[in-house]
Design a protein around this motif. Structure first.
Motif, PDB file in Angstrom:
ATOM      1  N   LEU A  47      61.905  32.814  -8.004  1.00  0.00           N
ATOM      2  CA  LEU A  47      63.156  32.115  -7.744  1.00  0.00           C
ATOM      3  C   LEU A  47      64.377  33.380  -7.701  1.00  0.00           C
ATOM      4  N   ALA A  48      65.050  32.717  -6.780  1.00  0.00           N
ATOM      5  CA  ALA A  48      66.666  33.545  -6.657  1.00  0.00           C
ATOM      6  C   ALA A  48      67.534  32.608  -6.374  1.00  0.00           C
ATOM      7  N   ASP A  49      69.071  33.391  -6.764  1.00  0.00           N
ATOM      8  CA  ASP A  49      69.903  32.569  -5.462  1.00  0.00           C
ATOM      9  C   ASP A  49      70.212  33.117  -4.419  1.00  0.00           C
ATOM     10  N   VAL A  50      69.662  34.532  -4.406  1.00  0.00           N
ATOM     11  CA  VAL A  50      69.846  35.092  -3.500  1.00  0.00           C
ATOM     12  C   VAL A  50      68.442  36.231  -3.436  1.00  0.00           C
ATOM     13  N   VAL A  51      68.391  36.515  -2.155  1.00  0.00           N
ATOM     14  CA  VAL A  51      67.308  37.216  -1.972  1.00  0.00           C
ATOM     15  C   VAL A  51      67.679  38.299  -0.735  1.00  0.00           C
ATOM     16  N   ILE A  52      67.505  39.737  -1.233  1.00  0.00           N
ATOM     17  CA  ILE A  52      67.579  40.394   0.186  1.00  0.00           C
ATOM     18  C   ILE A  52      66.824  41.813   0.598  1.00  0.00           C
ATOM     19  N   LEU A  53      66.631  41.299   1.648  1.00  0.00           N
ATOM     20  CA  LEU A  53      65.370  42.241   2.579  1.00  0.00           C
ATOM     21  C   LEU A  53      66.063  43.411   2.729  1.00  0.00           C
ATOM     22  N   ALA A  54      65.137  44.556   2.509  1.00  0.00           N
ATOM     23  CA  ALA A  54      65.098  46.040   1.945  1.00  0.00           C
ATOM     24  C   ALA A  54      63.749  46.581   2.596  1.00  0.00           C
ATOM     25  N   ASP A  55      62.865  45.210   3.557  1.00  0.00           N
ATOM     26  CA  ASP A  55      61.745  45.965   3.422  1.00  0.00           C
ATOM     27  C   ASP A  55      61.022  47.270   4.494  1.00  0.00           C
ATOM     28  N   GLY A  56      61.930  47.793   5.375  1.00  0.00           N
ATOM     29  CA  GLY A  56      61.625  48.855   6.799  1.00  0.00           C
ATOM     30  C   GLY A  56      61.661  48.024   7.963  1.00  0.00           C
ATOM     31  N   ALA A  57      61.379  49.037   8.289  1.00  0.00           N
ATOM     32  CA  ALA A  57      61.912  49.155   9.572  1.00  0.00           C
ATOM     33  C   ALA A  57      60.936  48.043  10.600  1.00  0.00           C
ATOM     34  N   ASN A  58      59.946  47.795   9.993  1.00  0.00           N
ATOM     35  CA  ASN A  58      58.258  46.875  10.650  1.00  0.00           C
ATOM     36  C   ASN A  58      58.730  45.435   9.681  1.00  0.00           C
ATOM     37  N   SER A  59      60.116  45.187   9.348  1.00  0.00           N
ATOM     38  CA  SER A  59      60.722  43.567   8.322  1.00  0.00           C
ATOM     39  C   SER A  59      59.778  42.710   9.270  1.00  0.00           C
ATOM     40  N   PHE A  60      58.383  42.427   8.008  1.00  0.00           N
ATOM     41  CA  PHE A  60      57.783  41.218   8.907  1.00  0.00           C
ATOM     42  C   PHE A  60      58.438  40.068   7.990  1.00  0.00           C
ATOM     43  N   LEU A  61      58.983  40.266   7.408  1.00  0.00           N
ATOM     44  CA  LEU A  61      59.562  39.347   6.892  1.00  0.00           C
ATOM     45  C   LEU A  61      61.112  38.401   7.428  1.00  0.00           C
ATOM     46  N   ALA A  62      61.507  39.756   7.681  1.00  0.00           N
ATOM     47  CA  ALA A  62      63.170  39.545   9.021  1.00  0.00           C
ATOM     48  C   ALA A  62      62.179  38.419  10.146  1.00  0.00           C
ATOM     49  N   GLU A  63      60.974  39.191  10.488  1.00  0.00           N
ATOM     50  CA  GLU A  63      60.066  38.548  11.544  1.00  0.00           C
ATOM     51  C   GLU A  63      60.199  37.235  11.634  1.00  0.00           C
ATOM     52  N   GLN A  64      59.502  36.662   9.833  1.00  0.00           N
ATOM     53  CA  GLN A  64      59.024  35.700   9.966  1.00  0.00           C
ATOM     54  C   GLN A  64      60.117  34.816   9.463  1.00  0.00           C
ATOM     55  N   LEU A  65      61.108  34.544   9.217  1.00  0.00           N
ATOM     56  CA  LEU A  65      62.052  33.626   9.013  1.00  0.00           C
ATOM     57  C   LEU A  65      63.163  34.051  10.631  1.00  0.00           C
ATOM     58  N   GLY A  66      62.836  34.525  11.257  1.00  0.00           N
ATOM     59  CA  GLY A  66      63.643  34.626  12.742  1.00  0.00           C
ATOM     60  C   GLY A  66      64.293  34.478  13.458  1.00  0.00           C
ATOM     61  N   LEU A  67      64.964  36.277  12.177  1.00  0.00           N
ATOM     62  CA  LEU A  67      66.659  37.055  11.806  1.00  0.00           C
ATOM     63  C   LEU A  67      66.185  37.838  13.022  1.00  0.00           C
ATOM     64  N   ARG A  68      64.896  38.200  13.528  1.00  0.00           N
ATOM     65  CA  ARG A  68      64.526  39.048  14.543  1.00  0.00           C
ATOM     66  C   ARG A  68      63.388  38.744  14.750  1.00  0.00           C
ATOM     67  N   PRO A  69      63.257  38.869  16.659  1.00  0.00           N
ATOM     68  CA  PRO A  69      62.233  39.119  17.882  1.00  0.00           C
ATOM     69  C   PRO A  69      60.851  40.046  17.351  1.00  0.00           C
ATOM     70  N   ARG A  70      60.002  39.491  17.439  1.00  0.00           N
ATOM     71  CA  ARG A  70      59.130  40.408  17.389  1.00  0.00           C
ATOM     72  C   ARG A  70      59.455  42.304  17.637  1.00  0.00           C
ATOM     73  N   PHE A  71      58.762  42.988  16.828  1.00  0.00           N
ATOM     74  CA  PHE A  71      59.936  44.067  17.094  1.00  0.00           C
ATOM     75  C   PHE A  71      58.896  44.803  18.576  1.00  0.00           C
ATOM     76  N   ASP A  72      60.127  45.314  19.272  1.00  0.00           N
ATOM     77  CA  ASP A  72      60.478  45.874  20.586  1.00  0.00           C
ATOM     78  C   ASP A  72      59.826  47.337  20.089  1.00  0.00           C
ATOM     79  N   THR A  73      58.336  47.109  21.039  1.00  0.00           N
ATOM     80  CA  THR A  73      58.073  49.544  21.240  1.00  0.00           C
ATOM     81  C   THR A  73      59.168  50.012  21.134  1.00  0.00           C
ATOM     82  N   ALA A  74      59.939  49.750  22.293  1.00  0.00           N
ATOM     83  CA  ALA A  74      61.194  50.937  23.285  1.00  0.00           C
ATOM     84  C   ALA A  74      61.867  50.761  21.181  1.00  0.00           C
TER      85      ALA A  74
END
Length: 429
Positions: free
Chosen positions: A150-177
């Protein structure tokens, strides 16, 4: 971990380490989670670090960090089937200003993570984060295996195919383009050999960007960076075109290394490292939502990259985003408010910094760099034109204008094509 900490950062690359180091120096309790066995273990070979922003975090970092060579020579190459046309720029003063260095990410990231630990960061390696914990719309920690942190803030720095950002709906599933696959090799050569082959002195270094036959005509390019006693070399190809054309990256890099203009540069070298990874190439088009209550997205996870055909940048953007994320957390901590509005100050900082300003400047570059003529007709045109200029067979020479028109026609280009591409290039680059 049962107790709550101030900040959890996922990913010990440049963005994650920059944020962790700045926060720890301000006395915050920071946990830096890395999936690999050590920081930098997943960052293959090397690249060029434009390090002015890092100097703000670590003054005169080059005196302590494991940098390789100061880049004083930048070369853009149009590679034909068996020819090469170079635009070669040299400036020894670039070394004096510490503008850019070649680095080996495995060494450099590990060193930067060491600085974090010395500042008090808790580095936890070999941990895969399954998901971000969210309660009442706010990120409150992470789930790693069966353990909740647990933390007050989480910072995502997990790379180009960040599945965590995708899980949170912050980005769509990565586009191959919007992604490219990079295949790299690290080839060992004696220091004296590198300096002789690339006409370098002392710690001077060279960086090459190559288009054309480097990628079999697929959008992307080749690269070559000189290190102290090795060469970082490889190809980067847009993922959508790799899939569309059924290209095997491993075969492409072998052809590239065997090219008659490349092979002499690495001849006699020893393969030290080989691998592949995904690279963000979509520019602004792949920029995710950068924040939510209790969470910020940085570095490659935010799609931060600039490729304008002359320079490929990502490291300095990642470092800057990590530092801006840290500033946002520090401001939020003063008010003990980590809600959505407080985290949104990160977006504003990014907009006001060189990071998003540069990405907006080159917003048209990704589309322009997918122009197939850059990888087929233009290398052919330059090869035919220069061959026509330098070949002498005892026959009268054509005027340069006539020779250029003939070379254009033979390469499948028209004057209108060149004019259109030139206009688009000026606007995009």
């Amino acid at each position: 971990m049962d107790e709550k900490v101030d900040v959890i950062i996922v990913g010990a690359g440049l963005a994650g380490c920059a944020a962790a180091l700045q926060l720890a120096r301000e006395g915050l309790e920071v946990v830096l989670v890395e999936r690999g066995p050590y920081a930098g273990s997943k960052n293959l070979s090397g690249g060029v670090l434009y390090g002015r922003v890092l100097e703000q975090l670590i003054p005169e970092y080059w005196r302590m960090a494991p940098v390789e060579r100061a880049i004083t020579r930048e070369v853009v190459t149009f590679l034909g089937e068996d020819t090469a046309f170079n635009m070669d720029f040299r400036n020894p003063r670039l070394a004096e200003s510490h503008n850019a260095y070649s680095v080996l990410r495995g060494k450099f990231d590990r060193w930067l993570a060491d600085q974090c630990e010395e500042a008090g960061v808790m580095l936890v390696t070999g941990i895969k984060v399954e998901r971000v914990l969210v309660r009442d719309g706010k990120a409150v920690g992470i789930l790693a295996g069966e353990d909740e942190m647990l933390a007050d803030v989480v910072i995502l720095a997990d790379g180009a195919n960040s599945f965590l950002a995708e899980q949170l709906g912050l980005r769509p599933r990565f586009d191959t383009a919007h992604l490219a696959v990079g295949v790299k090799e690290l080839i060992g050569l004696p220091r004296e050999t590198i300096e002789e082959r690339f006409n370098l002195s002392g710690d001077e270094g060279a960086a090459y960007g190559l288009v054309g036959y480097a990628t079999r005509g697929v959008a992307g390019g080749g690269f070559l960076y000189t290190n102290r006693e090795s060469i970082s070399i490889g190809v980067v190809m847009h993922l959508d075109e790799v899939i569309e054309h059924g290209i095997k990256p491993a075969e492409v890099i072998e052809d590239f290394l065997a090219h008659p203009c490349i092979e002499p540069l690495i001849r006699g070298g020893k393969l030290l490292e080989y691998g592949a990874h995904l690279v963000p190439e979509g520019g602004l088009a792949m920029l995710p939502k950068l924040s939510m209550a209790g969470l910020l997205v940085t570095g490659d996870a935010a799609g931060l990259s600039v490729n304008n055909g002359f320079v490929v940048r990502g490291m300095d953007l990642a470092i800057a985003s990590g530092m801006l994320a840290a500033q946002t957390v520090l401001q939020a901590r003063e008010k003990n408010d980590f809600g959505e509005e407080a985290m949104r100050h990160y977006n504003q900082r990014m907009e006001e910094s060189f990071v998003l300003k540069d990405m907006r400047t080159y917003a048209g570059a990704p589309a322009f760099m997918k122009n197939p003529r850059l990888y087929h007709q233009y290398p052919q045109f330059l090869s035919r034109l220069m061959s026509g200029i330098y070949q002498h067979d005892g026959q009268p020479k054509a005027h340069l204008y006539t020779l250029a028109l003939h070379s254009l026609k033979e390469s499948g280009l028209s004057v209108l094509d060149v004019a259109r591409d030139g206009w688009k290039g000026v606007r995009s680059l």
